[in-house]
Design an enzyme around this catalytic site. Structure first.
Site, PDB file in Angstrom:
ATOM      1  N   CYS A  23      -5.145  -2.851   2.835  1.00 42.81           N
ATOM      2  CA  CYS A  23      -4.960  -2.781   4.286  1.00 42.81           C
ATOM      3  C   CYS A  23      -6.188  -3.257   5.050  1.00 42.81           C
ATOM      4  CB  CYS A  23      -4.552  -1.359   4.677  1.00 42.81           C
ATOM      5  SG  CYS A  23      -3.846  -1.264   6.350  1.00 42.81           S
TER       6      CYS A  23
ATOM      7  N   LYS B  14      -9.458   2.154  -2.925  1.00 49.13           N
ATOM      8  CA  LYS B  14      -9.961   1.683  -1.635  1.00 49.13           C
ATOM      9  C   LYS B  14     -11.334   2.261  -1.343  1.00 49.13           C
ATOM     10  CE  LYS B  14      -8.438   1.063   3.161  1.00 49.13           C
ATOM     11  NZ  LYS B  14      -7.416   1.385   4.164  1.00 49.13           N
TER      12      LYS B  14
ATOM     13  N   GLU C 243       0.841  -1.195   0.000  1.00 48.89           N
ATOM     14  CA  GLU C 243       0.000   0.000   0.000  1.00 48.89           C
ATOM     15  C   GLU C 243       0.884   1.257   0.000  1.00 48.89           C
ATOM     16  OE1 GLU C 243      -3.310   1.997   3.050  1.00 48.89           O
ATOM     17  OE2 GLU C 243      -1.936   0.434   3.723  1.00 48.89           O
TER      18      GLU C 243
END
Length: 486
Positions: free
Chosen positions: A367, A317, A259
């Site tokens: 994540c 995301k 990430e």
């Protein structure tokens, strides 16, 4: 067992906090999965001894504080050590966060004493249903934080892991809490645990999904860039060179970087650098997926971008972290005390197609997103591989990293898909579709994890239905528990 508990309420509350703290040992990195029923048996015994709803409430609160203060105290590390927040604010903020999490077992204790049935089986069913319901509500209330849900303690080698493809993590929470409560009647509890263990072991032998095509070679890059250096301009060139060298030395069909491996916008990366990465990916007729920032007008996203023989693709995301990636209304003052770069991301679409890379359909998640199983299954059944890009350097050398890997194991189990994890500081790993960790890099080291991974096709019951089977089980247990209310 009940006669051996302390008679005075303060002593029982202290014991509840101690039992809660012991519960952390059931999870990674300790992984004493067999201890979990005994821990929740102790909590149940204390609730039975409580003399009023108020005492049940305090017992649940004490248990929750012991559990979460020991289990997720790494929130303080994120706020103070890496977020730059002064200790006098970070400490109370972390304590308040753990207290909010403790409200769920507190509510379970209060409701249990308000509605406690007379029969032992009904008591055990109500207790288990309330705790599992609390885990489930934590997964969506205030954007959700289902960390350390009871079911996560039962990843392999626990035989109860066999129930994950059927019921998911919250169904496992219900089974563990029920078996623990029944342990107060030793013969009954031991029999139920034995039946669950044998059944779970049998379910572990079921192949819910099947291999698809030939295995592909993968390279998972762990850069180990210190968090305090990650966003500094003077470290940017060194970061670019490090990742290029690691990629060049480890050719693979699919290469994953962490990430925000490149903590700048995609269009700010040098064009010749991107061309060099594309050429490296083409050596194996493959693709590289890396974390970076993308933007559209005033909106910007935490994204995973593919580069190589396949067309450029972007996953952005969707489930953002409160305070870390977006500021809840009314809390701008709080963020003024923290130094968290890029803390106002925009949300990506809820449903995004898997990345078509290296001849595979890869469902990317970034994540914290892999904490939400009902969101991971959105990419199924099209996706044959799950891939998580993380940077947990924010939490230092704490329990957060092994706990996060255990969560990834549960996602692989629930979906019957391999999970690839490329992280900045750990835990970079290859997880098989059976939830076992096939290989992992030592945390806080610079390295590359290479291996072969095979996509899987088909769907587990959880992959088709998500959390609904667990919700149905919890509701059934709740109804049976209240069938003969005192």
């Amino acid at each position: 067992m009940l006669t051996r508990l302390p008679e005075r309420s303060p002593a029982r509350l202290a014991l509840a906090a101690l039992i809660g703290a012991t519960g952390v040992l059931c999870f990674a990195p300790f992984e004493l999965f067999w201890l979990a029923p005994a821990v929740w048996a102790g909590f149940f015994a204390l609730l039975l001894r409580a003399e009023s709803p108020r005492e049940g409430l305090l017992t649940g609160l004490a248990f929750g504080l012991g559990f979460f203060l020991c289990g997720v105290s790494w929130v303080y590390v994120s706020l103070s050590v890496f977020g730059g927040m002064p200790w006098w604010l970070a400490g109370p903020a972390a304590f308040l966060f753990c207290t909010v999490m403790a409200l769920f077992p507190m509510a379970a204790g209060w409701v249990f004493k308000c509605w406690q049935p007379a029969g032992f089986w009904q008591q055990a069913l109500l207790f288990a249903a309330l705790l599992a319901a609390g885990d489930w509500v934590r997964s969506w209330l205030f954007t959700g934080f289902p960390w350390l849900a009871i079911g996560y303690s039962q990843t392999p080698p626990s035989p109860l892991a066999g129930f994950a493809p059927l019921l998911g993590v919250f169904g496992l929470s219900a089974l563990v809490a029920l078996s623990g409560a029944l342990l107060l009647r030793w013969r009954v509890g031991a029999t139920v645990l034995a039946v669950l263990a044998v059944s779970g072991f049998g379910l572990c032998q079921v192949a819910w999904t099947a291999p698809l095509g030939a295995p592909i070679s993968v390279a998972l890059i762990q850069g180990n860039i210190p968090q305090e250096m990650k966003f500094r301009p003077e470290a940017f060139v060194r970061t670019l060179n490090l990742y290029r060298e690691l990629i060049e030395a480890n050719p693979a069909q699919l290469t994953l970087l962490p990430e925000t491996a490149f903590p700048v916008f995609l269009d700010q990366l040098p064009e010749d650098y991107l061309n060099a990465l594309k050429a490296l990916a083409s050596r194996q007729n493959g693709d590289i997926v890396f974390g970076t920032l993308t933007g559209e007008g005033e909106a910007y996203y935490n994204s995973a971008v593919s580069l190589g023989t396949s067309p450029l693709q972007v996953y952005s995301k969707s489930h953002l972290v409160p305070y870390g990636e977006f500021i809840p209304p009314g809390f701008a003052w709080f963020m003024a005390y923290a130094n968290i770069p890029a803390s106002s991301f925009s949300r990506g679409p809820e449903r995004q197609a898997p990345l078509a890379v290296a001849g595979q359909q890869v469902a990317a998640n970034i994540c914290y997103e892999d904490v939400f199983g009902n969101e991971i299954v959105r990419a199924l059944p099209e996706a044959g591989i799950l891939a998580n890009l993380s940077n947990t350097a924010w939490f230092g050398r704490s329990l957060a990293q092994p706990q996060h890997l255990q969560i990834a194991q549960m996602r692989a189990l629930e979906t019957g898909r391999p999970m690839l994890r490329a992280t900045n500081t750990g835990m970079t790993a290859i997880v098989g579709p059976d939830g076992t960790v096939r290989a992992a890099l030592p945390p806080f080291t610079t390295g590359v994890l290479t291996g072969n991974v095979q996509a899987h096709t088909g769907a587990t019951p959880y992959g088709r239905l998500g959390d609904w089977p667990a919700i149905a089980l919890i509701m059934l247990m709740l109804l049976l528990g209240l069938a003969r209310k005192r």
